[in-house]
Design an enzyme around this catalytic site. Structure first.
Site, PDB file in Angstrom:
ATOM      1  N   GLY A 178      -4.880   7.727  -1.324  1.00 52.12           N
ATOM      2  CA  GLY A 178      -3.502   8.241  -1.252  1.00 52.12           C
ATOM      3  C   GLY A 178      -2.622   7.676  -2.340  1.00 52.12           C
ATOM      4  O   GLY A 178      -1.480   7.251  -2.081  1.00 52.12           O
ATOM      5  N   ALA A 179      -3.128   7.678  -3.591  1.00 45.76           N
ATOM      6  CA  ALA A 179      -2.416   7.007  -4.699  1.00 45.76           C
ATOM      7  C   ALA A 179      -1.034   7.600  -4.966  1.00 45.76           C
ATOM      8  O   ALA A 179      -0.181   6.949  -5.571  1.00 45.76           O
ATOM      9  CB  ALA A 179      -3.263   7.069  -5.966  1.00 45.76           C
ATOM     10  N   SER A 180      -0.795   8.827  -4.497  1.00 43.04           N
ATOM     11  CA  SER A 180       0.521   9.445  -4.693  1.00 43.04           C
ATOM     12  C   SER A 180       1.580   8.863  -3.766  1.00 43.04           C
ATOM     13  O   SER A 180       2.764   9.142  -3.918  1.00 43.04           O
ATOM     14  CB  SER A 180       0.415  10.953  -4.429  1.00 43.04           C
ATOM     15  N   LYS A 231       2.646  13.857  -9.260  1.00 41.68           N
ATOM     16  CA  LYS A 231       2.722  12.830  -8.213  1.00 41.68           C
ATOM     17  C   LYS A 231       2.176  11.481  -8.668  1.00 41.68           C
ATOM     18  O   LYS A 231       2.397  10.465  -8.008  1.00 41.68           O
ATOM     19  CB  LYS A 231       1.922  13.288  -6.985  1.00 41.68           C
ATOM     20  N   LYS A 245      -1.522   5.321  14.242  1.00 43.45           N
ATOM     21  CA  LYS A 245      -1.830   4.040  13.601  1.00 43.45           C
ATOM     22  C   LYS A 245      -2.662   3.156  14.537  1.00 43.45           C
ATOM     23  O   LYS A 245      -3.593   2.473  14.102  1.00 43.45           O
ATOM     24  CB  LYS A 245      -0.543   3.304  13.203  1.00 43.45           C
ATOM     25  N   VAL A 253       8.901  -0.305   5.638  1.00 42.24           N
ATOM     26  CA  VAL A 253       8.780  -0.651   4.213  1.00 42.24           C
ATOM     27  C   VAL A 253       9.864   0.062   3.397  1.00 42.24           C
ATOM     28  O   VAL A 253       9.935   1.300   3.392  1.00 42.24           O
ATOM     29  CB  VAL A 253       7.391  -0.241   3.680  1.00 42.24           C
ATOM     30  N   SER A 299      10.541   6.002   4.898  1.00 43.92           N
ATOM     31  CA  SER A 299      11.109   4.707   5.278  1.00 43.92           C
ATOM     32  C   SER A 299      12.346   4.336   4.449  1.00 43.92           C
ATOM     33  O   SER A 299      13.115   3.464   4.846  1.00 43.92           O
ATOM     34  CB  SER A 299      10.044   3.617   5.195  1.00 43.92           C
TER      35      SER A 299
HETATM   36  P1  NAP Z   1       3.686   8.124   1.951  1.00 45.70           P
HETATM   37  O1  NAP Z   1       4.493   7.787   0.760  1.00 45.70           O
HETATM   38  O2  NAP Z   1       4.035   9.333   2.745  1.00 45.70           O
HETATM   39  O3  NAP Z   1       2.174   8.177   1.518  1.00 45.70           O
HETATM   40  C1  NAP Z   1       1.189   8.717   2.364  1.00 45.70           C
HETATM   41  C2  NAP Z   1      -0.035   9.002   1.504  1.00 45.70           C
HETATM   42  O4  NAP Z   1      -1.064   9.498   2.351  1.00 45.70           O
HETATM   43  C3  NAP Z   1       0.233  10.082   0.425  1.00 45.70           C
HETATM   44  O5  NAP Z   1      -0.503   9.747  -0.705  1.00 45.70           O
HETATM   45  C4  NAP Z   1      -0.343  11.334   1.071  1.00 45.70           C
HETATM   46  O6  NAP Z   1      -0.812  12.283   0.129  1.00 45.70           O
HETATM   47  C5  NAP Z   1      -1.527  10.732   1.807  1.00 45.70           C
HETATM   48  N1  NAP Z   1      -1.990  11.617   2.870  1.00 45.70           N
HETATM   49  C6  NAP Z   1      -1.318  12.005   3.977  1.00 45.70           C
HETATM   50  N2  NAP Z   1      -2.089  12.855   4.689  1.00 45.70           N
HETATM   51  C7  NAP Z   1      -3.253  12.994   3.990  1.00 45.70           C
HETATM   52  C8  NAP Z   1      -4.439  13.758   4.194  1.00 45.70           C
HETATM   53  N3  NAP Z   1      -4.594  14.526   5.263  1.00 45.70           N
HETATM   54  N4  NAP Z   1      -5.430  13.654   3.269  1.00 45.70           N
HETATM   55  C9  NAP Z   1      -5.286  12.868   2.179  1.00 45.70           C
HETATM   56  N5  NAP Z   1      -4.190  12.138   1.922  1.00 45.70           N
HETATM   57  C10 NAP Z   1      -3.185  12.209   2.828  1.00 45.70           C
HETATM   58  O7  NAP Z   1       3.708   6.936   3.027  1.00 45.70           O
HETATM   59  P2  NAP Z   1       3.753   5.358   2.845  1.00 45.70           P
HETATM   60  O8  NAP Z   1       5.025   4.904   3.406  1.00 45.70           O
HETATM   61  O9  NAP Z   1       3.375   4.955   1.491  1.00 45.70           O
HETATM   62  O10 NAP Z   1       2.608   4.942   3.857  1.00 45.70           O
HETATM   63  C11 NAP Z   1       1.327   4.550   3.399  1.00 45.70           C
HETATM   64  C12 NAP Z   1       0.596   3.855   4.515  1.00 45.70           C
HETATM   65  O11 NAP Z   1       1.351   2.748   4.996  1.00 45.70           O
HETATM   66  C13 NAP Z   1       0.320   4.723   5.731  1.00 45.70           C
HETATM   67  O12 NAP Z   1      -0.940   4.355   6.253  1.00 45.70           O
HETATM   68  C14 NAP Z   1       1.433   4.333   6.681  1.00 45.70           C
HETATM   69  O13 NAP Z   1       1.091   4.574   8.018  1.00 45.70           O
HETATM   70  C15 NAP Z   1       1.496   2.846   6.397  1.00 45.70           C
HETATM   71  N6  NAP Z   1       2.762   2.209   6.758  1.00 45.70           N
HETATM   72  C16 NAP Z   1       3.942   2.658   6.225  1.00 45.70           C
HETATM   73  C17 NAP Z   1       5.127   2.010   6.573  1.00 45.70           C
HETATM   74  C18 NAP Z   1       6.460   2.449   6.003  1.00 45.70           C
HETATM   75  O14 NAP Z   1       7.493   2.018   6.515  1.00 45.70           O
HETATM   76  N7  NAP Z   1       6.484   3.255   4.960  1.00 45.70           N
HETATM   77  C19 NAP Z   1       5.093   0.945   7.483  1.00 45.70           C
HETATM   78  C20 NAP Z   1       3.879   0.514   7.993  1.00 45.70           C
HETATM   79  C21 NAP Z   1       2.714   1.144   7.617  1.00 45.70           C
HETATM   80  P3  NAP Z   1       0.140  13.467  -0.428  1.00 45.70           P
HETATM   81  O15 NAP Z   1       0.977  12.846  -1.522  1.00 45.70           O
HETATM   82  O16 NAP Z   1      -0.810  14.481  -0.924  1.00 45.70           O
HETATM   83  O17 NAP Z   1       0.967  13.931   0.737  1.00 45.70           O
END
Ligand code: NAP
Length: 349
Positions: A13-15, A45, A164, A194, A206
């Protein structure tokens, strides 16, 4: 491996917001990085990461893989020494059907772990879980302390919290049942909410609270508190979890101290008020928030955070990984500045 050839790390999920900073952290520390994206043609992205890798003289490539299918995962892990499995749905609103988030989270995690086990090269996987897999729906009164020994209670979880919790449980189960011959090390990082500066011009779920305060799209501030953690510190936690000899078999809560949304608003008002941003600093009564949440999906999501904060202890990450964090006020100011720099927040006069 020759000393001139760095280990390759797969970042899924590098994007994404957190994954992008993990890529940066790894490149800055000399690793070669491969990122997965759903669609390699959507270069906008990840262009910022390609530019960064070129600036740093690092190796970065991308492969296509979706959490929804098996395709691509064997190629993605091929030759990698480590995997940071960060990708998972993190939608800005509660989905109609919980399977929209639960299935990709759980099935996708198992796809990544199966590929890692079959690769013959992956030594360690770091899974990005969440404090949502620790403290959600717990029976203790709100405001209780939580550590890595706690698990969220599924019956009381929102779809995201469930995704999660189930994904992390599935990962540990899969790992426990692996035959010795295919075993890799597993470490889990559990960040709280985050925030932090954006690498590209797209607001993440977030960071939305900061944007809404800056933009005055909230007329007043709900009695919400969060444990905030900076995305740069979360990326550091991932690298430490990947490198530390103490980490295998452990989960690590990565959470900053709790902060009331009103205090967040005061930090932003002090920094950006003089520049024309009308950050609200009055309290929104609960009844008004509840009413507004009927029409505003993000506020609906925030209803679960009303009241005293759950206290999340990051003691273990600090003691065992040597993890450090920056103050929430610094993260808030940097986030606000980055929203402005990317043209995502403007003074309203
Ligand atoms: P984000 O910016 O929305 O990133 C999510 C990533 O997952 C994107 O690269 C997205 O790809 C990819 N993704 C989603 N569904 C997918 C699918 N079906 N197949 C392949 N890729 C998929 O979210 P983030 O905040 O960075 O979160 C990243 C991780 O941290 C997640 O596991 C989240 O649960 C965890 N986390 C986040 C927070 C927070 O507050 N942000 C807190 C605790 C844990 P696309 O770009 O193609 O959509």
């Amino acid at each position: 491996m020759s000393p001139t050839q760095p280990d390759t790390v797969l970042v899924t999920g590098a994007s994404g917001f957190i994954a992008g900073y993990c890529v940066e952290e790894l490149l800055r520390h000399g690793y070669a990085v491969r990122g997965t994206v759903r669609d390699v043609s959507r270069t906008e992205k990840v262009d910022h990461l390609t530019v960064l890798a070129a600036e740093l003289g690092g190796r970065l490539d991308f492969v296509a893989a979706s959490l929804d299918t098996d395709e691509g995962w064997a190629e993605a892990v091929a030759g990698c020494a480590y995997v940071l499995h960060v990708a998972s749905p993190n939608p800005p609103a509660v989905p109609r059907d919980e399977d929209e988030v639960v299935r990709p989270a759980v099935d996708g995690t198992l796809r990544v772990l199966r590929a890692a086990a079959a690769s013959g090269t992956v030594r360690r996987v770091v899974l990005t879980s969440s404090s949502s897999a620790i403290a959600a729906g717990r029976p203790e009164p709100k405001g209780s302390h939580h550590t890595e020994q706690d698990w969220s209670v599924l019956e009381n979880c929102s779809p995201y919290e469930k995704s999660k919790t189930l994904a992390e449980r599935a990962a540990w189960k899969f790992h426990d049942e692996l035959p010795e011959s295919r075993r890799f090390e597993l470490v889990v990082v559990n960040p709280s909410l985050v925030i932090g500066p954006l690498q590209r011009a797209e607001v993440t779920t977030s960071n939305e609270a900061v944007q809404r305060l800056l933009d005055h799209t909230l007329p007043a501030v709900p009695r919400i508190s969060w444990s905030l953690v900076d995305v740069r510190d979360v990326a550091l936690a991932h690298r430490l979890a990947m490198e530390s000899p103490k980490a295998p078999g452990n989960r690590y809560l990565c959470a900053g101290p709790d902060i009331w949304m009103l205090d967040m608003a005061h930090v932003l008002a002090a920094e950006f008020g003089p520049r024309g941003f009308r950050v609200p600093t009055r309290r929104l009564p609960y009844w008004a928030m509840w009413l507004a949440a009927r029409f505003d999906p993000t506020l609906r999501l925030a209803l679960g955070f009303v009241g005293n904060p759950d206290r999340l202890s990051s003691r273990k990450a600090i003691d065992e990984l040597g993890w450090t964090t920056r103050p929430a006020a610094e993260s808030l100011r940097d986030t606000g500045q980055s929203l402005i720099d990317h043209g995502l927040s403007r003074p309203r006069g």
